[in-house]
Design an enzyme around this catalytic site. Structure first.
Site, PDB file in Angstrom:
ATOM      1  N   LYS A 171       0.873  -1.182   0.000  1.00 47.71           N
ATOM      2  CA  LYS A 171       0.000   0.000   0.000  1.00 47.71           C
ATOM      3  C   LYS A 171       0.905   1.226   0.000  1.00 47.71           C
ATOM      4  O   LYS A 171       1.455   1.612   1.029  1.00 47.71           O
ATOM      5  CB  LYS A 171      -0.904   0.061   1.230  1.00 47.71           C
ATOM      6  CG  LYS A 171      -1.946   1.180   1.081  1.00 47.71           C
ATOM      7  CD  LYS A 171      -2.413   1.758   2.381  1.00 47.71           C
ATOM      8  CE  LYS A 171      -1.576   2.903   2.879  1.00 47.71           C
ATOM      9  NZ  LYS A 171      -1.547   4.106   2.017  1.00 47.71           N
ATOM     10  N   CYS A 280      13.620  11.894   5.951  1.00 50.26           N
ATOM     11  CA  CYS A 280      13.652  11.452   7.349  1.00 50.26           C
ATOM     12  C   CYS A 280      15.045  11.624   7.957  1.00 50.26           C
ATOM     13  O   CYS A 280      15.178  11.842   9.149  1.00 50.26           O
ATOM     14  CB  CYS A 280      13.241   9.996   7.424  1.00 50.26           C
ATOM     15  SG  CYS A 280      14.083   8.990   6.196  1.00 50.26           S
ATOM     16  N   GLU A 380      10.234  17.151  14.237  1.00 48.90           N
ATOM     17  CA  GLU A 380      10.542  16.972  12.819  1.00 48.90           C
ATOM     18  C   GLU A 380       9.674  17.960  12.034  1.00 48.90           C
ATOM     19  O   GLU A 380       8.444  17.880  12.074  1.00 48.90           O
ATOM     20  CB  GLU A 380      10.222  15.533  12.414  1.00 48.90           C
ATOM     21  CG  GLU A 380      10.645  15.200  11.012  1.00 48.90           C
ATOM     22  CD  GLU A 380      10.320  13.758  10.621  1.00 48.90           C
ATOM     23  OE1 GLU A 380       9.182  13.315  10.837  1.00 48.90           O
ATOM     24  OE2 GLU A 380      11.212  13.085  10.076  1.00 48.90           O
TER      25      GLU A 380
END
Ligand code: NAD
Length: 476
Positions: A171, A280, A380
């Site tokens: 997915k 990331c 973040e």
């Protein structure tokens, strides 16, 4: 206009059971470029059943058979690199040159490294105690990926399944379905048996959750936010599934006075802004040794000034827009927070760059005089926002670097090999880059602490997809 109204299940493109749709948008123009059909739990059932059936025979294939298929996959991926790159430029705004050279190329680089790793893997060996150890594919693997490095993440999950004899249901992010569909076409053309690879589109709470909780899924490999990673872990727990997680980061870049300051600061800023800060492992906290801090601020401001922002469809070394309005609002909120917290704005700031008002473009931003307890140093941001923090001693730099809930990457800039080794050992992060040089394809990628569980890439990436079995040597 793209109409993505079919899923790739059991070796063919089928109409979904789900009835919802979602617009596919181009972040540079904020216009709709297509429509995606969204799946349901019934689509997941269909795909998992196909993967389960295919596992019986695919798990029994030999290493040479799987290597031959991977080499076919490599040929087709190379041929479709331009298509993958164009899709990612359109759907998430990766600039054309970077999209081809880095984003799409990652599907090739990881594949080459996985082929090498599979060649080196001992599928069976005799242990020192005489018992025989075999490594076997784990079963049906559910894979859930994010939008920021679409093909990189798909490659890191799908290829090790194909390499080890596992089967899978992918997915991809509902925001980047175009590149995922091309990847399904690539796997199809490479000649994989029906059901080995399946693609179901949809959102996290519906399709992602159905994959995670499915009783016939043996393992879930998830990349995305720490928030969703927690939900995936919870949902997978009752089924005692193996779960690997690649999550967020707030990586530190430790700049010591003995490094080549001009070069290292310019590169550190550019690396933070790369992919419009939506990586990331981006080096988002630059820690600078006090004697060179003022000079580093001047160099960083110059680097931010030199950072071009522009239309991702055009070739060049500029950065593109953020990928959507939610991301844009989040970055604006964080910049506002930095100003409210009293950090010094060194470059950029609120709003859009001049002439780029239509898409989700932001101004590359640097905050100076940041303390590590400010929100801009802890959260973040996922945009081109760098914070700069001075330090006095090596111990202090390491303490600041490790003072984060994340532990994905760290960066060290120094002229001393001893210091590079000493500091790297003390950094609580899975990947350390030194003087601009990071690790290569085939090295394990993953994080400590809330950055995840497990490692992707190369031999370590294959191991995640394997079960171990032992038996004694035969005696009649
Ligand atoms: P996200 O968590 O919102 O979504 C990631 C994927 O998870 C999507 O496919 C989404 O549909 C799905 N999802 C969401 N909720 C779910 C649920 N409850 N159950 C199952 N699936 C669910 O993240 P994003 O915004 O797409 O990506 C950005 C995040 O990914 C950042 O935090 C970034 O640091 C992280 N990331 C990590 C790595 C790494 O390797 N460590 C790499 C790329 C991105």
């Amino acid at each position: 206009m793209h109409t993505l109204d079919k899923f790739y299940i059991d070796g063919t493109w089928v109409s979904p059971e789900g009835t919802g749709t979602m617009p596919i948008k181009n972040p540079a123009s904020n216009t709709q470029i297509g429509t995606l059909s969204m799946g349901s739990a019934a689509d997941v059932d269909h795909a998992v059943a196909a993967a389960k059936f295919a596992f019986d025979s695919f798990s029994m294939t030999t290493k040479p058979e799987r290597l031959a298929l991977l080499r076919q996959l490599l040929d087709v991926t190379r041929r479709r690199q331009g298509d993958l790159a164009a899709a990612m430029t359109a759907e998430m705004g990766a600039p054309a040159t970077m999209s081809f050279d880095v984003q799409a190329e990652s599907g090739i680089g990881h594949l080459v490294a996985f082929i090498d790793a599979l060649e080196a893997l001992d599928e069976e060996e005799t242990l020192p105690n005489g018992d025989i150890l075999s490594r076997e594919p784990i079963g049906v693997v559910g894979m859930i990926t994010p939008w920021n490095w679409p093909i990189n993440q798909i490659a890191l999950k799908v290829i090790p399944a194909l390499a080890t004899g596992a089967t899978c249901v992918l997915k991809p992010s509902e925001h980047t379905p175009l590149s995922a569909n091309i990847y399904a076409e690539i796997v199809d053309e490479a000649g994989y048996p029906a059901g080995v690879f399946n693609l179901v589109h949809g959102d996290g709470p519906t399709v992602g959750a159905a994959i995670t909780a499915h009783p016939d899924v043996a393992m879930v490999s998830f990349t995305g936010s720490t928030r969703a990673g927690v939900e995936v872990s919870r949902a997978a727990a009752p089924g005692i599934k193996r779960v690997t997680l690649e999550l967020g980061g707030k990586s530190a870049n430790l700049v010591f006075a003995d490094c080549d300051l001009e070069k290292r600061i310019a590169e550190g800023v550019a690396e933070c802004f790369d992919n419009t800060g939506q990586s990331c492992n981006a080096p988002t906290r630059m820690l600078v040794e006090r004697p060179v801090y003022e000079k580093a601020l001047r160099l960083a401001a110059m680097a931010a000034e030199a950072q071009k922002v522009g239309d991702p469809a055009k070739p060049g070394d500029h950065i593109g827009p953020l990928f959507d309005e939610i991301q844009y609002d989040r970055v604006q909120t964080m910049i506002r927070k930095g100003l409210d917290e009293g950090a010094t704005l060194l470059a950029g700031g609120l709003g859009k760059p001049e002439g780029l008002e239509q898409g989700w473009f932001v101004r590359p931003t640097i905050f100076a005089d940041v303390s590590n307890d400010m929100a801009i140093a802890r959260e973040e941001i996922f945009g081109p926002v760098l914070v700069m923090i001075p330090f006095d001693t090596e111990d202090e730099a390491i303490a600041i670097a490790n003072d984060t809930e994340y532990g994905l990457a760290a960066y060290v800039q120094t002229g001393s090999a001893e210091r590079a080794a000493r500091v790297s050992r003390r950094l609580r992060a899975g990947v350390v880059a030194i003087n601009g040089r990071g690790s290569d394809y085939g090295s394990p990628f993953g994080g400590y602490k809330k950055s995840g569980i497990g490692r992707e890439g190369g031999i370590f990436g294959l191991e995640d997809y394997l079960e171990l079995k032992v038996r004694p040597p035969f005696q009649a």
